[in-house]
Motif scaffolding. Structure first.
Motif, short mmCIF file in Angstrom:
data_model
loop_
_atom_site.label_atom_id
_atom_site.label_comp_id
_atom_site.label_asym_id
_atom_site.label_seq_id
_atom_site.Cartn_x
_atom_site.Cartn_y
_atom_site.Cartn_z
N THR A 357 57.65 -23.36 -3.94
CA THR A 357 57.94 -25.06 -3.51
C THR A 357 57.86 -25.65 -4.93
OG1 THR A 357 55.72 -25.14 -3.84
CG2 THR A 357 56.12 -24.32 -1.59
N ASN A 359 56.30 -27.83 -7.33
CA ASN A 359 54.80 -27.59 -7.97
C ASN A 359 55.11 -27.87 -9.51
OD1 ASN A 359 52.20 -27.04 -8.82
ND2 ASN A 359 51.66 -26.27 -6.90
N LYS A 362 52.00 -26.10 -11.67
CA LYS A 362 52.01 -24.66 -11.78
C LYS A 362 53.66 -24.63 -12.66
CE LYS A 362 49.48 -23.21 -7.71
NZ LYS A 362 50.33 -21.81 -6.89
#
Length: 537
Positions: A357, A359, A362
């Protein structure tokens, strides 16, 4: 981009588009059975063993025919074969071919034509981009890996018009699989006559489908599909000719439609909003995906942390809402509303969950790890796209997002004609390539073991992934629940753990079509048009 690309029970298919009449049109394609359409990319090849783009796939699917085809209700029906017998263990299919089926040069379409074409498809010397489609065929995987000779493929000519196909294990989507272009026959005499030039122009190709291609030189941007006088079922084909022209700019295509110079035009990006209130506007969700593929032979893109950082560093929802105006974010290689669990009815994407996704936190963690392992604080890479309107705009969006969100990264964007982009990708002349792909049949394995992911068979040799695919194809072939879960684990290894490919979005399709056009079908697997049942009223 291929296709592309090819359904199981329980799959939500896109409906056949047979539009109701709503008045006369003054289009240049008048009352004669002549249709004029635009496509947004040039054609690369007419060789069924070489194609990997949608325009070539559309040409093949309208001018060739295999054992099965998709009918007007989007169901597979016998085509080149008149009958089939299936063994009790559902691993052996014996076909009687149509004795009145001919090639456009007058040659008979024989069982040996299928044997010849299929053996070429799996021959590692041919390096076909679609060889993975033959994994369900007996010995297909081992032959493609160079471990067995091509003569060991599970296909035999039992007579001039009798063909036997043997599978590794039973598969529920066999008839859907057989409708795909990789399984078309080839006239060996014609292929050997033209040699390496076969399929490089319309004049150096022979056809066994409802139409033949005319006036394609291999590089030009206009060609025709003309009714095939040798086609065994020519009486059901209404159109005499389809005029095709490449129009890469959606604004130009829209204007040509509005001035009655086109009967069909596909819309992209900003032009969807501009034309959504125009007569003949249509829109629907499709299982086409957009993705980024990495050249794992280069230092930066060969680093798993680099790939994960790239895959999670761009806002997919913003891309769909503000650039594409159609479709949805994609967080795995398999799209949603495409394949369903035969036991529970659940959507595969729902069961598998999100894998990569947007993110930013991250992504930056992976980026820091990548720079540490690569020993660099600044990295420059090239993003390769085709030069169509939507591809360029998506490339520009990705370039901006990645450079903004990953400090020290420079992305040089290169947008070139599709044929050149395909050649560059095949030759490993890229860092990251953006492309689209549509499936051949409605099963998750079509995306997981293919999905348009460049050099997947050659470069991704993760043993866990390969073992999982093998178990799904053999051990659990007749156990739907275990097979389903095994495919989910294979996708997680490929996408979530190794980020071999970065999913971008799931597509939608918006287009303009004149009301006088009846029976024009859009493939249940994507954007390919089927002209066999179309007519002008």
């Amino acid at each position: 981009m291929r296709k592309k690309l090819l359904t199981l029970a329980g799959v939500a298919l896109a409906s056949v588009l047979i539009l109701a009449a709503c008045g006369k049109s003054n289009s240049s394609s008048n009352s004669k059975q002549i249709l004029t359409v635009a496509t947004n990319a040039e054609m690369a090849t007419l060789n069924s063993t070489k194609y990997s783009d949608t325009t070539s796939l559309e040409a093949l699917e309208n001018t060739f025919e295999g054992l099965y085809r998709i009918n007007a209700k989007n169901k597979p029906v016998l085509a080149g074969a008149s009958s089939v017998t299936i063994s009790k263990d559902q691993k052996t299919y014996t076909f009687n071919l149509r004795k009145n089926a001919k090639w456009s040069n007058g040659d008979a379409v024989t069982a040996e034509n299928y044997v010849y074409a299929w053996q070429k498809m799996v021959d590692p010397k041919q390096a076909s981009p679609n060889s993975q489609q033959f994994q369900p065929i007996k010995n297909g995987t081992q032959i493609a890996a160079g471990k067995l000779p091509v003569k060991d493929l599970g296909i035999k000519a039992l007579g001039k018009y009798k063909l036997q196909v043997t599978l590794e294990s039973p598969i529920s989507y066999f008839s859907e699989l057989m409708t795909g272009a990789p399984f078309y026959p080839q006239d060996q005499k014609a292929v050997e006559k033209y040699g390496n030039s076969y399929g490089t122009s319309s004049a150096k190709t022979v056809y066994n489908g409802p139409f033949v291609v005319k006036n394609w030189t291999g590089t030009n941007l206009k060609w025709n599909y003309v009714k095939n006088s040798h086609y065994w079922d020519k009486k059901t084909v209404k159109l005499q000719k389809v005029n095709v022209q490449v129009v890469k700019d959606a604004a130009t295509a829209g204007n040509l439609y509005k001035t009655n110079k086109l009967d069909y035009a596909m819309l992209t990006t900003d032009y969807i909003k501009q034309y959504e209130n125009t007569a003949g506007y249509h829109s629907k969700a499709i299982p086409l995906i957009g993705y980024m593929a990495f050249n794992v032979h280069r230092k930066a893109t060969g680093n798993v942390h680099f790939r994960k950082a790239i895959a999670m560093a761009f806002n997919k929802k913003s891309l769909v809402n503000n650039i594409l105006h159609v479709g949805s974010p994609l967080n795995g290689i398999v799209p949603k509303n495409f394949a369903y669990n035969s036991k529970t009815g659940d959507d595969y994407r729902q069961d598998a969950g999100n894998m990569l996704t947007y993110n930013l936190k991250k992504a930056r963690q992976e980026w820091a790890e990548a720079k540490k392992e690569l020993g660099k604080d600044k990295i420059t890479i090239q993003l390769l796209t085709s030069d169509t309107t939507d591809s360029k705009q998506i490339g520009e969006y990705l370039q901006s997002q990645l450079e903004t969100n990953l400090p020290g990264l420079t992305v040089n964007l290169s947008s070139i004609p599709l044929k050149s982009r395909l050649a560059a990708t095949s030759a490993y002349n890229f860092d990251i390539v953006y492309g689209t792909w549509q499936p051949d049949f409605a099963d998750p394995v079509n995306f997981i073991s293919d999905g348009g992911q460049y050099h997947l068979d050659d470069d991704y040799n993760n043993s866990n992934f390969r073992n999982l695919l093998n178990e799904a194809a053999t051990t659990y072939a007749t156990n739907p629940t275990k097979r389903w879960n095994t495919l989910i684990q294979a996708e997680k290894q490929l996408i979530q753990k190794d980020a071999f490919t970065a999913p971008v979005y799931q597509g939608g399709m918006s287009y303009l079509l004149k009301s006088k056009v009846k029976g024009l079908q859009i493939s249940p697997y994507g954007t390919v048009l089927f002209y066999r049942n179309a007519s002008i009223k």
